[in-house]
Design a protein around this motif. Structure first.
Motif, PDB file in Angstrom:
ATOM      1  N   ALA A   1     -56.924 -28.490 -50.024  1.00 28.96           N
ATOM      2  CA  ALA A   1     -58.004 -29.128 -49.264  1.00 28.96           C
ATOM      3  C   ALA A   1     -57.765 -28.980 -47.769  1.00 28.96           C
ATOM      4  O   ALA A   1     -58.695 -28.684 -47.009  1.00 28.96           O
ATOM      5  CB  ALA A   1     -58.113 -30.598 -49.639  1.00 28.96           C
ATOM      6  N   ILE A   2     -56.529 -29.165 -47.334  1.00 24.35           N
ATOM      7  CA  ILE A   2     -56.199 -29.034 -45.911  1.00 24.35           C
ATOM      8  C   ILE A   2     -56.406 -27.601 -45.439  1.00 24.35           C
ATOM      9  O   ILE A   2     -56.980 -27.356 -44.373  1.00 24.35           O
ATOM     10  CB  ILE A   2     -54.746 -29.485 -45.652  1.00 24.35           C
ATOM     11  CG1 ILE A   2     -54.582 -30.963 -45.968  1.00 24.35           C
ATOM     12  CG2 ILE A   2     -54.324 -29.171 -44.224  1.00 24.35           C
ATOM     13  CD1 ILE A   2     -55.461 -31.887 -45.170  1.00 24.35           C
ATOM     14  N   VAL A   3     -55.965 -26.649 -46.226  1.00 28.28           N
ATOM     15  CA  VAL A   3     -56.122 -25.232 -45.838  1.00 28.28           C
ATOM     16  C   VAL A   3     -57.600 -24.860 -45.797  1.00 28.28           C
ATOM     17  O   VAL A   3     -58.064 -24.194 -44.858  1.00 28.28           O
ATOM     18  CB  VAL A   3     -55.336 -24.311 -46.799  1.00 28.28           C
ATOM     19  CG1 VAL A   3     -55.649 -22.851 -46.536  1.00 28.28           C
ATOM     20  CG2 VAL A   3     -53.845 -24.567 -46.659  1.00 28.28           C
ATOM     21  N   ARG A   4     -58.376 -25.297 -46.782  1.00 31.09           N
ATOM     22  CA  ARG A   4     -59.822 -25.000 -46.789  1.00 31.09           C
ATOM     23  C   ARG A   4     -60.528 -25.635 -45.592  1.00 31.09           C
ATOM     24  O   ARG A   4     -61.401 -25.027 -44.974  1.00 31.09           O
ATOM     25  CB  ARG A   4     -60.461 -25.469 -48.092  1.00 31.09           C
ATOM     26  CG  ARG A   4     -60.050 -24.650 -49.291  1.00 31.09           C
ATOM     27  CD  ARG A   4     -60.713 -25.150 -50.578  1.00 31.09           C
ATOM     28  NE  ARG A   4     -60.107 -24.564 -51.743  1.00 31.09           N
ATOM     29  CZ  ARG A   4     -60.350 -23.336 -52.185  1.00 31.09           C
ATOM     30  NH1 ARG A   4     -61.191 -22.569 -51.542  1.00 31.09           N
ATOM     31  NH2 ARG A   4     -59.754 -22.877 -53.268  1.00 31.09           N
ATOM     32  N   ASP A   5     -60.127 -26.867 -45.240  1.00 35.19           N
ATOM     33  CA  ASP A   5     -60.698 -27.534 -44.077  1.00 35.19           C
ATOM     34  C   ASP A   5     -60.361 -26.780 -42.799  1.00 35.19           C
ATOM     35  O   ASP A   5     -61.214 -26.598 -41.927  1.00 35.19           O
ATOM     36  CB  ASP A   5     -60.191 -28.972 -43.995  1.00 35.19           C
ATOM     37  CG  ASP A   5     -60.767 -29.709 -42.799  1.00 35.19           C
ATOM     38  OD1 ASP A   5     -61.998 -29.901 -42.767  1.00 35.19           O
ATOM     39  OD2 ASP A   5     -59.987 -30.076 -41.895  1.00 35.19           O
ATOM     40  N   TYR A   6     -59.138 -26.315 -42.691  1.00 34.51           N
ATOM     41  CA  TYR A   6     -58.702 -25.550 -41.515  1.00 34.51           C
ATOM     42  C   TYR A   6     -59.526 -24.270 -41.375  1.00 34.51           C
ATOM     43  O   TYR A   6     -59.984 -23.923 -40.288  1.00 34.51           O
ATOM     44  CB  TYR A   6     -57.215 -25.231 -41.643  1.00 34.51           C
ATOM     45  CG  TYR A   6     -56.656 -24.482 -40.474  1.00 34.51           C
ATOM     46  CD1 TYR A   6     -56.286 -25.142 -39.309  1.00 34.51           C
ATOM     47  CD2 TYR A   6     -56.499 -23.097 -40.524  1.00 34.51           C
ATOM     48  CE1 TYR A   6     -55.773 -24.448 -38.227  1.00 34.51           C
ATOM     49  CE2 TYR A   6     -55.984 -22.401 -39.448  1.00 34.51           C
ATOM     50  CZ  TYR A   6     -55.621 -23.083 -38.300  1.00 34.51           C
ATOM     51  OH  TYR A   6     -55.119 -22.387 -37.236  1.00 34.51           O
ATOM     52  N   ILE A   7     -59.729 -23.585 -42.477  1.00 36.14           N
ATOM     53  CA  ILE A   7     -60.514 -22.345 -42.455  1.00 36.14           C
ATOM     54  C   ILE A   7     -61.964 -22.637 -42.087  1.00 36.14           C
ATOM     55  O   ILE A   7     -62.560 -21.938 -41.263  1.00 36.14           O
ATOM     56  CB  ILE A   7     -60.416 -21.622 -43.815  1.00 36.14           C
ATOM     57  CG1 ILE A   7     -58.999 -21.091 -44.007  1.00 36.14           C
ATOM     58  CG2 ILE A   7     -61.439 -20.486 -43.910  1.00 36.14           C
ATOM     59  CD1 ILE A   7     -58.716 -20.597 -45.411  1.00 36.14           C
TER      60      ILE A   7
ATOM     61  N   ARG B   1     -63.133 -25.126 -40.364  1.00 36.98           N
ATOM     62  CA  ARG B   1     -63.167 -25.496 -38.943  1.00 36.98           C
ATOM     63  C   ARG B   1     -63.119 -24.243 -38.071  1.00 36.98           C
ATOM     64  O   ARG B   1     -63.826 -24.136 -37.069  1.00 36.98           O
ATOM     65  CB  ARG B   1     -61.998 -26.410 -38.619  1.00 36.98           C
ATOM     66  CG  ARG B   1     -62.007 -26.905 -37.190  1.00 36.98           C
ATOM     67  CD  ARG B   1     -60.879 -27.855 -36.930  1.00 36.98           C
ATOM     68  NE  ARG B   1     -60.975 -28.992 -37.839  1.00 36.98           N
ATOM     69  CZ  ARG B   1     -59.978 -29.807 -38.103  1.00 36.98           C
ATOM     70  NH1 ARG B   1     -58.800 -29.618 -37.563  1.00 36.98           N
ATOM     71  NH2 ARG B   1     -60.152 -30.818 -38.925  1.00 36.98           N
ATOM     72  N   GLY B   2     -62.296 -23.281 -38.456  1.00 41.06           N
ATOM     73  CA  GLY B   2     -62.225 -22.023 -37.715  1.00 41.06           C
ATOM     74  C   GLY B   2     -63.552 -21.276 -37.730  1.00 41.06           C
ATOM     75  O   GLY B   2     -63.990 -20.742 -36.711  1.00 41.06           O
ATOM     76  N   HIS B   3     -64.213 -21.259 -38.881  1.00 36.46           N
ATOM     77  CA  HIS B   3     -65.518 -20.595 -38.982  1.00 36.46           C
ATOM     78  C   HIS B   3     -66.562 -21.301 -38.124  1.00 36.46           C
ATOM     79  O   HIS B   3     -67.386 -20.654 -37.479  1.00 36.46           O
ATOM     80  CB  HIS B   3     -65.992 -20.527 -40.436  1.00 36.46           C
ATOM     81  CG  HIS B   3     -65.204 -19.572 -41.272  1.00 36.46           C
ATOM     82  ND1 HIS B   3     -65.026 -18.244 -40.955  1.00 36.46           N
ATOM     83  CD2 HIS B   3     -64.533 -19.775 -42.432  1.00 36.46           C
ATOM     84  CE1 HIS B   3     -64.289 -17.662 -41.881  1.00 36.46           C
ATOM     85  NE2 HIS B   3     -63.968 -18.567 -42.789  1.00 36.46           N
ATOM     86  N   ARG B   4     -66.538 -22.634 -38.121  1.00 40.50           N
ATOM     87  CA  ARG B   4     -67.487 -23.381 -37.286  1.00 40.50           C
ATOM     88  C   ARG B   4     -67.242 -23.096 -35.804  1.00 40.50           C
ATOM     89  O   ARG B   4     -68.189 -22.912 -35.036  1.00 40.50           O
ATOM     90  CB  ARG B   4     -67.386 -24.885 -37.564  1.00 40.50           C
ATOM     91  CG  ARG B   4     -67.923 -25.304 -38.913  1.00 40.50           C
ATOM     92  CD  ARG B   4     -68.037 -26.817 -39.037  1.00 40.50           C
ATOM     93  NE  ARG B   4     -66.797 -27.522 -38.813  1.00 40.50           N
ATOM     94  CZ  ARG B   4     -65.922 -27.868 -39.768  1.00 40.50           C
ATOM     95  NH1 ARG B   4     -66.182 -27.548 -41.032  1.00 40.50           N
ATOM     96  NH2 ARG B   4     -64.828 -28.531 -39.474  1.00 40.50           N
ATOM     97  N   THR B   5     -65.977 -23.039 -35.418  1.00 39.27           N
ATOM     98  CA  THR B   5     -65.642 -22.753 -34.024  1.00 39.27           C
ATOM     99  C   THR B   5     -66.107 -21.355 -33.642  1.00 39.27           C
ATOM    100  O   THR B   5     -66.684 -21.152 -32.568  1.00 39.27           O
ATOM    101  CB  THR B   5     -64.120 -22.883 -33.797  1.00 39.27           C
ATOM    102  OG1 THR B   5     -63.726 -24.209 -34.133  1.00 39.27           O
ATOM    103  CG2 THR B   5     -63.750 -22.581 -32.362  1.00 39.27           C
ATOM    104  N   GLU B   6     -65.879 -20.387 -34.525  1.00 34.95           N
ATOM    105  CA  GLU B   6     -66.332 -19.017 -34.265  1.00 34.95           C
ATOM    106  C   GLU B   6     -67.842 -18.978 -34.097  1.00 34.95           C
ATOM    107  O   GLU B   6     -68.359 -18.309 -33.212  1.00 34.95           O
ATOM    108  CB  GLU B   6     -65.924 -18.098 -35.412  1.00 34.95           C
ATOM    109  CG  GLU B   6     -64.462 -17.764 -35.446  1.00 34.95           C
ATOM    110  CD  GLU B   6     -64.091 -16.942 -36.681  1.00 34.95           C
ATOM    111  OE1 GLU B   6     -64.979 -16.655 -37.516  1.00 34.95           O
ATOM    112  OE2 GLU B   6     -62.908 -16.607 -36.802  1.00 34.95           O
ATOM    113  N   ALA B   7     -68.554 -19.687 -34.946  1.00 33.08           N
ATOM    114  CA  ALA B   7     -70.018 -19.684 -34.882  1.00 33.08           C
ATOM    115  C   ALA B   7     -70.496 -20.283 -33.568  1.00 33.08           C
ATOM    116  O   ALA B   7     -71.394 -19.748 -32.917  1.00 33.08           O
ATOM    117  CB  ALA B   7     -70.601 -20.458 -36.063  1.00 33.08           C
ATOM    118  N   ARG B   8     -69.889 -21.418 -33.154  1.00 34.62           N
ATOM    119  CA  ARG B   8     -70.291 -22.044 -31.887  1.00 34.62           C
ATOM    120  C   ARG B   8     -69.979 -21.142 -30.703  1.00 34.62           C
ATOM    121  O   ARG B   8     -70.779 -21.005 -29.792  1.00 34.62           O
ATOM    122  CB  ARG B   8     -69.584 -23.390 -31.712  1.00 34.62           C
ATOM    123  CG  ARG B   8     -70.339 -24.514 -32.367  1.00 34.62           C
ATOM    124  CD  ARG B   8     -69.711 -25.836 -32.030  1.00 34.62           C
ATOM    125  NE  ARG B   8     -68.784 -26.126 -33.126  1.00 34.62           N
ATOM    126  CZ  ARG B   8     -67.565 -26.611 -32.999  1.00 34.62           C
ATOM    127  NH1 ARG B   8     -67.096 -26.921 -31.851  1.00 34.62           N
ATOM    128  NH2 ARG B   8     -66.825 -26.826 -34.052  1.00 34.62           N
TER     129      ARG B   8
END
Length: 66
Positions: A31-37, A39-46
């Motif tokens: 769950a932590i690893v999936r959340d980290y990934i 979050r990274g995708h959301r940051t990339e999109a922004r």
């Protein structure tokens, strides 16, 4: 799906389990690893949207001054 086995500090895993409210060490870490990934995708999109809007501003010709 391929699996990877790693060793982690037991106290670290227990803290993740408590914070995430998940009873299984495997599920908690996943769950932590999936959340980290995610979050990274959301940051990339922004960042991509911001970069794109800045590029659009740079493309527009400036009006003559003076």
């Amino acid at each position: 799906m391929a699996k990877v086995n790693i060793s982690l500090d037991a106290e670290l895993v227990v803290e993740v389990m408590v914070l995430a409210g998940i009873g299984s060490p495997q599920d908690a870490i996943e769950a932590i690893v999936r959340d980290y990934i995610a979050r990274g995708h959301r940051t990339e999109a922004r960042t991509e949207l911001k970069d794109q809007s800045l590029r659009n501003l740079d493309v527009k010709p400036q009006e003559p001054q003076g």
